[in-house]
Design a protein around this motif. Structure first.
Motif, short mmCIF file in Angstrom:
data_model
loop_
_atom_site.label_atom_id
_atom_site.label_comp_id
_atom_site.label_asym_id
_atom_site.label_seq_id
_atom_site.Cartn_x
_atom_site.Cartn_y
_atom_site.Cartn_z
N PHE A 92 0.82 -1.21 0.00
CA PHE A 92 0.00 0.00 0.00
C PHE A 92 0.86 1.26 0.00
CE2 PHE A 92 -4.58 -0.87 0.85
CZ PHE A 92 -4.51 -2.23 0.66
N ASP A 94 0.54 3.95 1.86
CA ASP A 94 0.89 4.45 3.18
C ASP A 94 1.23 3.27 4.09
OD1 ASP A 94 1.10 5.56 5.66
OD2 ASP A 94 -0.80 6.66 5.57
N ASP A 96 1.50 3.04 7.10
CA ASP A 96 0.69 2.99 8.31
C ASP A 96 -0.62 2.23 8.10
OD1 ASP A 96 1.69 3.97 10.75
OD2 ASP A 96 1.82 5.97 9.87
N ASP A 97 -1.02 2.08 6.83
CA ASP A 97 -2.21 1.28 6.55
C ASP A 97 -1.88 -0.20 6.61
OD1 ASP A 97 -3.62 3.53 6.13
OD2 ASP A 97 -3.39 3.50 3.96
N GLN A 98 -0.62 -0.50 6.38
CA GLN A 98 -0.23 -1.90 6.26
C GLN A 98 0.28 -2.46 7.58
OE1 GLN A 98 1.36 -2.43 2.53
NE2 GLN A 98 0.90 -4.58 2.61
N LEU A 99 1.01 -1.66 8.31
CA LEU A 99 1.62 -2.16 9.54
C LEU A 99 0.67 -1.93 10.69
CD1 LEU A 99 5.17 -0.68 8.94
CD2 LEU A 99 4.30 -2.93 8.32
N PHE A 100 -0.01 -2.96 11.12
CA PHE A 100 -0.95 -2.76 12.22
C PHE A 100 -0.59 -3.60 13.42
CE2 PHE A 100 -2.42 -6.34 9.89
CZ PHE A 100 -2.81 -7.21 10.88
N SER A 101 0.37 -4.52 13.27
CA SER A 101 0.72 -5.35 14.41
C SER A 101 1.67 -4.59 15.31
CB SER A 101 1.40 -6.63 13.95
OG SER A 101 0.56 -7.32 13.07
N PRO A 102 1.75 -5.00 16.57
CA PRO A 102 2.62 -4.28 17.50
C PRO A 102 4.10 -4.35 17.12
CG PRO A 102 1.41 -6.05 18.61
CD PRO A 102 0.97 -6.05 17.20
N ASP A 107 4.02 -8.44 12.42
CA ASP A 107 3.41 -7.95 11.19
C ASP A 107 3.84 -8.79 10.01
OD1 ASP A 107 2.07 -6.13 9.34
OD2 ASP A 107 2.03 -4.83 11.07
N THR A 143 6.24 -1.25 15.53
CA THR A 143 6.02 -0.75 14.17
C THR A 143 5.74 0.75 14.11
OG1 THR A 143 3.76 -1.52 14.36
CG2 THR A 143 5.25 -2.89 13.10
N HIS A 144 4.92 1.27 15.02
CA HIS A 144 4.57 2.69 14.83
C HIS A 144 5.68 3.62 15.29
CE1 HIS A 144 2.96 2.26 18.97
NE2 HIS A 144 3.41 3.49 19.09
N LYS A 145 6.75 3.07 15.83
CA LYS A 145 7.85 3.94 16.23
C LYS A 145 9.00 3.92 15.21
CE LYS A 145 6.77 3.80 21.12
NZ LYS A 145 7.03 3.07 22.37
N TYR B 154 -3.75 2.76 16.71
CA TYR B 154 -4.05 3.86 15.81
C TYR B 154 -4.27 5.19 16.49
CZ TYR B 154 -3.36 0.92 11.93
OH TYR B 154 -2.74 0.13 11.02
N SER B 207 -5.88 -3.80 3.39
CA SER B 207 -4.51 -4.33 3.37
C SER B 207 -4.45 -5.66 4.10
CB SER B 207 -3.52 -3.32 3.96
OG SER B 207 -3.42 -3.47 5.34
#
Lengths: 225, 257
Positions: A92, A94, A96-102, A107, A143-145, B154, B207
């Motif tokens: 994708f 973005d 951030d749309d793809q990485l949702f696991s901690p 992921d 992931t979000h960091k 999120y 996704s």
């Protein structure tokens, strides 16, 4: 279209695809043929329908008219796309749309676990994929960091871990610095997977693809590179 | 935003199996919330403090979080002492503070502090995603677990989106004041956040579909409790049992004051 090619190595065949978004036509009788081993670049301005085309191939959007044949089978219903999604990896725009696991490891494991691969094997896949992308030791990073470039590379890893036949990349260079773009091109060149990349970065596309199309007026036009 | 400072330390409690921690924290919180006996409440507070020391938590962070809780408790002290009938302790103007009222406020203060300290020592010492996994392994309904996890994952992204929009407003000379323009602009900001979150949730789902998601989440890691941890958890559970006996079995009458 290349007539010497036999049906066996045609992976994706789109025939007269129409798609309109509200009242605006996006794809206007688009036809496209993608064969094993090809590396195709799609160029076109914003809103020309590059993402829409990818979504149609993945079965996330249904065309208003036209025929889709992927891996030799016609694809119409949601169920027809289960196999498509298993064999085509879609990165994708973005991350951030793809990485949702901690964590990065989880992921990357998400896809292979969905395919029913046993846990012990998945752990091997995770570390091999990270190695391949030069992300050794990233397993337990949150992931979000991650930085923008790292997020992009990890999102490519999450898809490569499923060992797809075809890779679709939507604007993979968006928001990346030169160094990361160079790193990404090196990774792509070393892959033995066929892929289609949508981008408006012509220079990048010329480096990593061997066939270039332009999306214009809802149709694909071959570009001499 | 959500900070996870406390989970970054190293101590016996940090390595402790999160499943056991969740179970102990749950039974402890419920029991303490129901206590009325002061001796037992003080004992619980001491127990929680022992846990906090055990987890080697940063005192500054602990105090900061306690301050938040006690902010709410403060308002109870303004009201509760004057809302009960009984022996008058002191008078403020026309209002009389009664003994039962003060006792009740004191009980709530002790309870909330004991519970929060215990939760900090047991739960904050695990990263959020470990807790999520633990909940999963404890067979908490997966819809609830996912709701909790996706909110956590999120909220950060939505916060970043909020700051981006807010900065974009500020660089165009937006200064909030009390007028319709300000209210309208903030309403647009919130509306835009909602729309964007909705759009994002759609993309995330897509996704996930593209990676073969079929409604079932698989976990990559499994937990193992070391025998030593089982023993520690058992000791904590015994403490909970003791305070429960002290509170509800008549032989505890000697303790009441």
């Amino acid at each position: 279209m290349d007539t010497s090619r036999k049906n066996t190595d045609i992976l994706i065949e789109l025939n007269e695809i129409y798609f309109r978004y509200r009242e605006r036509p996006v794809l206007n009788g688009l036809s496209f043929c993608f064969c094993e081993g090809e590396r195709v670049g799609l160029i076109g301005p914003n809103g020309s329908g590059k993402t829409t085309l990818f979504h149609i191939i993945m079965g996330l959007l249904k065309p208003d008219a036209g025929e889709l044949k992927i891996f030799g089978q016609p694809r119409r219903k949601e169920k027809d796309f289960t196999e498509v999604r298993r064999r085509i990896g879609f990165v994708f725009q973005d991350p951030d749309d793809q990485l949702f696991s901690p964590t990065v490891a989880e992921d990357i494991a998400f896809g292979p676990l969905n395919l029913g691969i046993p846990r012990e094997e998945v752990l091997g896949i995770v570390s091999r994929t990270l190695d391949m992308l030069g992300l050794k030791g990233f397993e337990n990073r949150v992931t979000h960091k991650l930085s923008g470039g790292e997020k992009r590379l990890v999102s490519v890893a999450t898809v490569l871990a499923m060992n797809p036949n075809i890779l679709l990349l939507d604007e993979p260079t968006a928001g990346l610095d030169e160094k990361t773009v160079a790193r990404l091109s090196k990774i792509l060149k070393n892959l033995d997977t066929s892929y289609i990349i949508a981008s408006h970065d012509k220079e990048f596309l010329q480096k990593v693809t061997n066939k270039l199309y332009k999306l214009q007026g809802g149709k694909l036009v071959m570009v001499d590179s | 935003m959500i900070s996870e400072h406390l989970s970054e330390g190293t101590s016996y409690l940090h390595d402790f199996d999160p499943r056991l921690k969740i179970i102990v924290a749950l039974i402890y919180s419920v029991t303490v919330a129901l206590l009325t006996n002061f001796t037992l409440l003080f004992a619980s507070l001491v127990f929680s403090l022992v846990l906090v020391t055990w987890g080697r938590l940063s005192i500054a962070t602990v105090l900061k979080r306690l301050l938040v809780i006690n902010g709410f408790v403060f308002f109870l002290w303004l009201v509760l002492p004057f809302s009960y009938e009984g022996k008058t302790l002191f008078e403020v103007g026309p209002l009389a503070a009664t003994q039962p009222g003060v006792y009740q406020a004191l009980r709530i203060t002790l309870k909330s502090n004991a519970i929060i300290l215990c939760l900090m020592a047991l739960l904050s010492t695990s990263p959020t995603f470990m807790l999520v996994h633990a909940l999963h392994h404890l067979k908490v309904p997966s819809k609830l677990v996912h709701l909790f996890f996706f909110t956590y994952r999120y909220i950060h992204v939505i916060y970043t989106e909020f700051t981006r929009l807010h900065t974009a407003m500020k660089v165009r000379s937006f200064t909030p004041s009390t007028n319709i323009h300000t209210y309208k602009s903030y309403a647009y900001l919130v509306g835009m956040l909602l729309v964007r979150s909705y759009e994002r949730s759609k993309r995330i789902y897509q996704s996930m579909l593209c990676r073969g998601f079929n409604g079932k989440f698989h976990t990559l890691y499994h937990f193992e409790s070391k025998p030593q941890e089982l023993v520690s958890a058992a000791i904590m559970t015994v403490f909970v049992l003791l305070i429960a006996i002290g509170q509800w079995i008549p032989l505890g009458k000697i303790l009441t004051f």
